[in-house]
Design an enzyme around this catalytic site. Sequence first.
Site, PDB file in Angstrom:
ATOM      1  N   HIS A   1       0.844  -1.188   0.000  1.00  0.00           N
ATOM      2  CA  HIS A   1       0.000   0.000   0.000  1.00  0.00           C
ATOM      3  C   HIS A   1       0.878   1.235   0.000  1.00  0.00           C
ATOM      4  O   HIS A   1       1.807   1.352   0.799  1.00  0.00           O
ATOM      5  CB  HIS A   1      -0.923   0.046   1.220  1.00  0.00           C
ATOM      6  CG  HIS A   1      -1.760   1.288   1.253  1.00  0.00           C
ATOM      7  ND1 HIS A   1      -2.924   1.400   0.521  1.00  0.00           N
ATOM      8  CD2 HIS A   1      -1.582   2.482   1.873  1.00  0.00           C
ATOM      9  CE1 HIS A   1      -3.439   2.596   0.707  1.00  0.00           C
ATOM     10  NE2 HIS A   1      -2.642   3.282   1.521  1.00  0.00           N
TER      11      HIS A   1
ATOM     12  N   ASP B   1     -15.182   2.619   7.354  1.00  0.00           N
ATOM     13  CA  ASP B   1     -14.109   3.462   6.823  1.00  0.00           C
ATOM     14  C   ASP B   1     -14.577   4.225   5.592  1.00  0.00           C
ATOM     15  O   ASP B   1     -14.199   5.386   5.395  1.00  0.00           O
ATOM     16  CB  ASP B   1     -12.882   2.613   6.467  1.00  0.00           C
ATOM     17  CG  ASP B   1     -11.814   3.458   5.796  1.00  0.00           C
ATOM     18  OD1 ASP B   1     -11.273   4.343   6.482  1.00  0.00           O
ATOM     19  OD2 ASP B   1     -11.565   3.274   4.596  1.00  0.00           O
TER      20      ASP B   1
ATOM     21  N   ARG C   1     -14.131  12.807   6.356  1.00  0.00           N
ATOM     22  CA  ARG C   1     -12.862  13.470   6.654  1.00  0.00           C
ATOM     23  C   ARG C   1     -12.441  14.380   5.512  1.00  0.00           C
ATOM     24  O   ARG C   1     -11.873  15.452   5.731  1.00  0.00           O
ATOM     25  CB  ARG C   1     -11.780  12.433   6.924  1.00  0.00           C
ATOM     26  CG  ARG C   1     -11.917  11.717   8.262  1.00  0.00           C
ATOM     27  CD  ARG C   1     -11.048  10.464   8.304  1.00  0.00           C
ATOM     28  NE  ARG C   1      -9.678  10.769   7.953  1.00  0.00           N
ATOM     29  CZ  ARG C   1      -8.892   9.960   7.242  1.00  0.00           C
ATOM     30  NH1 ARG C   1      -9.351   8.810   6.794  1.00  0.00           N
ATOM     31  NH2 ARG C   1      -7.655  10.301   6.976  1.00  0.00           N
TER      32      ARG C   1
ATOM     33  N   SER D   1      -7.657   3.999   8.893  1.00  0.00           N
ATOM     34  CA  SER D   1      -8.327   3.891   7.602  1.00  0.00           C
ATOM     35  C   SER D   1      -7.602   2.906   6.690  1.00  0.00           C
ATOM     36  O   SER D   1      -8.200   1.984   6.125  1.00  0.00           O
ATOM     37  CB  SER D   1      -8.399   5.273   6.934  1.00  0.00           C
ATOM     38  OG  SER D   1      -8.895   5.182   5.618  1.00  0.00           O
TER      39      SER D   1
ATOM     40  N   LYS E   1      -8.768  -1.559   6.088  1.00  0.00           N
ATOM     41  CA  LYS E   1      -9.037  -2.162   4.774  1.00  0.00           C
ATOM     42  C   LYS E   1      -8.042  -3.268   4.457  1.00  0.00           C
ATOM     43  O   LYS E   1      -8.417  -4.322   3.926  1.00  0.00           O
ATOM     44  CB  LYS E   1      -9.007  -1.081   3.693  1.00  0.00           C
ATOM     45  CG  LYS E   1     -10.198  -0.128   3.747  1.00  0.00           C
ATOM     46  CD  LYS E   1     -10.095   0.990   2.741  1.00  0.00           C
ATOM     47  CE  LYS E   1      -9.012   1.968   3.080  1.00  0.00           C
ATOM     48  NZ  LYS E   1      -9.098   3.251   2.352  1.00  0.00           N
TER      49      LYS E   1
END
Length: 425
Positions: A84, A163, A170, A185, A189
């Site tokens: 990620h 989320d 947000r 967040s 996931k």
Amino acid sequence: MGFAAVDVIRAKRDGRVLSDAAIDWVIGAYTAGEVAEEQMSALAMAILLNGMTGAEIARWTAAMIASGERLDLSGARRPTVDKHSTGGVGDKITLPLAPLVASFGVAVPQLSGRGLGHTGGTLDKLEAIPGFRVRLSTAEFVGQLREVGASVCAASDALAPADRKLYALRDVTGTVESIPLIASSIMSKKIAEGTDALVLDVKVGSGAFMKDLDSARELARTMVELGGAHGVRTVALLTDMATPLGLAVGNGIEVAESVQVLAGGGPADVVELTLALAREMLAAAGRPDVDPEAALANGTAMDSWRAMVRAQGGDPDAPLPAAAETELVRAERAGVVSTMDAYGVGIAAWRAGAGRARKEDPVSAAAGVLLHRKPGEWVERGDVLAELRADDPARIAPALDELRGAITIADEAPPRRPLVLDRVS
């Protein structure tokens, strides 16, 4: 046990630690629509201002995971490892990285997102390939991991739905920068995705959410600890995002650059980061002995790329979209390219049509910026510094202003900055 939302807000407003029960309740009630958007907005701002303890962040993350399903990837019949990135400009690394790692018998379950503002989205890039599908069922996703080894697609709506709601909130309430909320967040996931291991690429610099190294380290440490607490082997690299990655910033042109890397070429910085992350992923998957550089040179990574694209309905041989309008930015004086600000280049690509201001906006597959020079390179007056591409001629002028402002030329070369700045494990 029931709570009142206003009491939870007041507790965090006053700097108190939220109990596990309060966190479980507020996440569950917000997901169910029982906590109003304005109440969660107030709580998010209180978290931004007063922070959270490690225990609070861990419980908040667990509650968001519990708000939806958790994938079972055992059907892939391979070790699973994901990557990620916290987002940047020209960051197309997922495209060559996923098939490269998959070529060694490892499954890469890459659930990716779309671009917003100056940062590009992996799904937008892949959709520049004619026919490519980013929406897969869970059965298709797991089956492709088993047969091909890599799949890059959109996350199911059932994955951490808390989320999804909170992320959108947000974005419009000025609370994106909260490290507890960013970390929970991302990790909710990734943990719900069901991967065995995770490698994080935490960007640092003008084109990243984290502008300084200390903040980036704090975010990386928080996410690594969250991964470990949930049984996901996690490591993070902190990487430079003061300058765009590679030469291509856009959707289709980043796909083209990624294919160059898979063919054994491509810009040196893209190759360097692809290999650094591949080595971390392969080590996390129990394959520290293999050489990913050889897989780029001998074509096995390209074979995995073509198999992945075909499996998701795309044509790896189809031409990529071409822009209708092109404008060159030339050097106004001789000297050394001193800076090529990632944020400014990203805004230029966005204004050209490669990005979106709202999640529902369309993007152009052909628009973007192609850099002809990078910091440290000498140029003569009149040399081409960058090429702006757009479908709509009305987008050219505002994008050009941003692009010109992002590039400076000086008499001396800037100090060389390493691409990988730190490692957190």
